[in-house]
Enzyme design. Structure first.
Site, PDB file in Angstrom:
ATOM      1  N   ARG A  50       0.825  -1.220   0.169  1.00  0.00           N
ATOM      2  CA  ARG A  50      -0.064  -0.173  -0.105  1.00  0.00           C
ATOM      3  C   ARG A  50       0.842   1.316   0.135  1.00  0.00           C
ATOM      4  O   ARG A  50       1.036   1.896   1.136  1.00  0.00           O
ATOM      5  CB  ARG A  50      -0.931   0.106   1.310  1.00  0.00           C
ATOM      6  CG  ARG A  50      -1.913  -1.407   1.230  1.00  0.00           C
ATOM      7  CD  ARG A  50      -2.805  -1.310   2.616  1.00  0.00           C
ATOM      8  NE  ARG A  50      -3.699  -2.470   2.510  1.00  0.00           N
ATOM      9  CZ  ARG A  50      -4.381  -2.547   3.605  1.00  0.00           C
ATOM     10  NH1 ARG A  50      -4.460  -1.804   4.671  1.00  0.00           N
ATOM     11  NH2 ARG A  50      -5.158  -3.611   3.428  1.00  0.00           N
ATOM     12  N   ASP A  52       2.364   4.883  -0.323  1.00  0.00           N
ATOM     13  CA  ASP A  52       1.698   6.302  -0.053  1.00  0.00           C
ATOM     14  C   ASP A  52       1.759   7.075  -1.381  1.00  0.00           C
ATOM     15  O   ASP A  52       2.288   6.892  -2.170  1.00  0.00           O
ATOM     16  CB  ASP A  52       2.475   6.904   1.289  1.00  0.00           C
ATOM     17  CG  ASP A  52       2.402   6.393   2.650  1.00  0.00           C
ATOM     18  OD1 ASP A  52       1.181   5.598   2.860  1.00  0.00           O
ATOM     19  OD2 ASP A  52       3.148   6.451   3.451  1.00  0.00           O
ATOM     20  N   ARG A 198      10.760   5.067   5.027  1.00  0.00           N
ATOM     21  CA  ARG A 198      11.111   6.510   5.095  1.00  0.00           C
ATOM     22  C   ARG A 198      11.478   7.325   6.190  1.00  0.00           C
ATOM     23  O   ARG A 198      12.438   8.091   6.263  1.00  0.00           O
ATOM     24  CB  ARG A 198       9.887   7.410   4.498  1.00  0.00           C
ATOM     25  CG  ARG A 198       9.419   7.155   3.098  1.00  0.00           C
ATOM     26  CD  ARG A 198       8.312   7.395   2.687  1.00  0.00           C
ATOM     27  NE  ARG A 198       7.909   9.025   2.956  1.00  0.00           N
ATOM     28  CZ  ARG A 198       6.861   9.576   3.136  1.00  0.00           C
ATOM     29  NH1 ARG A 198       5.415   8.942   2.908  1.00  0.00           N
ATOM     30  NH2 ARG A 198       6.622  10.889   3.390  1.00  0.00           N
TER      31      ARG A 198
END
Length: 247
Positions: A50, A52, A198
């Site tokens: 999924r 971003d 991240r």
């Protein structure tokens, strides 16, 4: 119904992410709309990751069920035709059995985070990498990355909105290398927490520019608190590059 595995690439800048959302266009919506145009039936496309908003993919994997049997090349070409002009492409279609699930059958996911470390701003790479103008000690970043390998509680690198039941993950690979002005961070694991790559990248950048020491990183990991970690690296540098499955 027949099940098909899709391998896709996309430029994440135009989308709110992979998953359907109410606040904008998602990659999933584009693929599902193309599938409807192809077979005239509503189709749910399940993705392996999924991603971003703003995150790219070179090897996202998804599956969908279609009525009837089609040649994989026909599905690939039809979906690509119906997805234009969106920056999404189906690279490959494979026939799989009904037990295959793009998300739950995956045994490993690989992400690459790209940093361009140079003084001058990005032009052609703008939106496709994180521009860091100050010099980075890439060797120090590579050494620090080794502290994060293995099985840990990664709460420090977990987004506040993460829906995973457990913050414990096993990080199989985390390498930092440099080729010219491009710094590449490669992460492999069965699964990741929301924004884990991240957040780890933002923290490693602090090591690279000298603001943090190895002890700071060890303390942050042990704290199990997002507030103890470094900043979140921007979405533009992250790529989902590969999803692996048992043969």
């Amino acid at each position: 119904m027949s099940r098909y595995k899709l391998t896709l690439e996309y430029d994440g800048r135009s989308f709110v992410g992979w998953q359907r959302q109410n606040n904008g266009l998602s990659v999933q919506e584009v693929v599902e709309s193309a599938a409807f145009a192809f077979c005239q039936r509503s189709v749910v496309v399940q993705g392996a990751g999924r991603t971003d908003a703003g995150v790219h993919a070179l090897g996202q994997v998804a599956h969908l069920d279609l009525p009837g049997t089609y040649a994989p090349e026909r599905i690939r070409d039809a979906l690509n035709a119906h997805m234009r002009p969106h920056l999404v492409a189906v690279l490959m279609v494979e026939t799989v059995d009904d037990h295959f699930h793009a998300r739950f059958s995956a045994t490993e996911r690989m992400y690459i985070y790209r940093i361009i470390n140079r003084r001058t701003p990005l032009v052609l790479e703008s939106g496709r990498a994180w521009w860091v103008p100050d010099p980075l000690n890439v060797q120090a970043m590579a050494t620090a990355a080794q502290y994060l390998l293995g099985r840990h509680d990664f709460s420090t690198f977990r987004a506040s909105g993460c829906q995973a039941e457990s913050p414990v993950r096993t990080l199989n690979t985390l390498t930092v290398t440099q080729h010219g002005e491009v710094v590449s961070i490669v992460a492999r694991a069965r699964s990741f927490l929301h924004r884990q790559v991240r957040n780890m990248t933002g923290t490693l950048r602090l090591i690279g520019d000298g603001r943090w020491t190895y002890s700071d990183l060890r303390y942050a990991l042990a704290a199990r608190d997002r507030r103890a970690g470094g900043p979140t690296a921007p979405a533009c540098g992250l790529y989902l590059t590969e999803v692996r499955y048992m043969l």
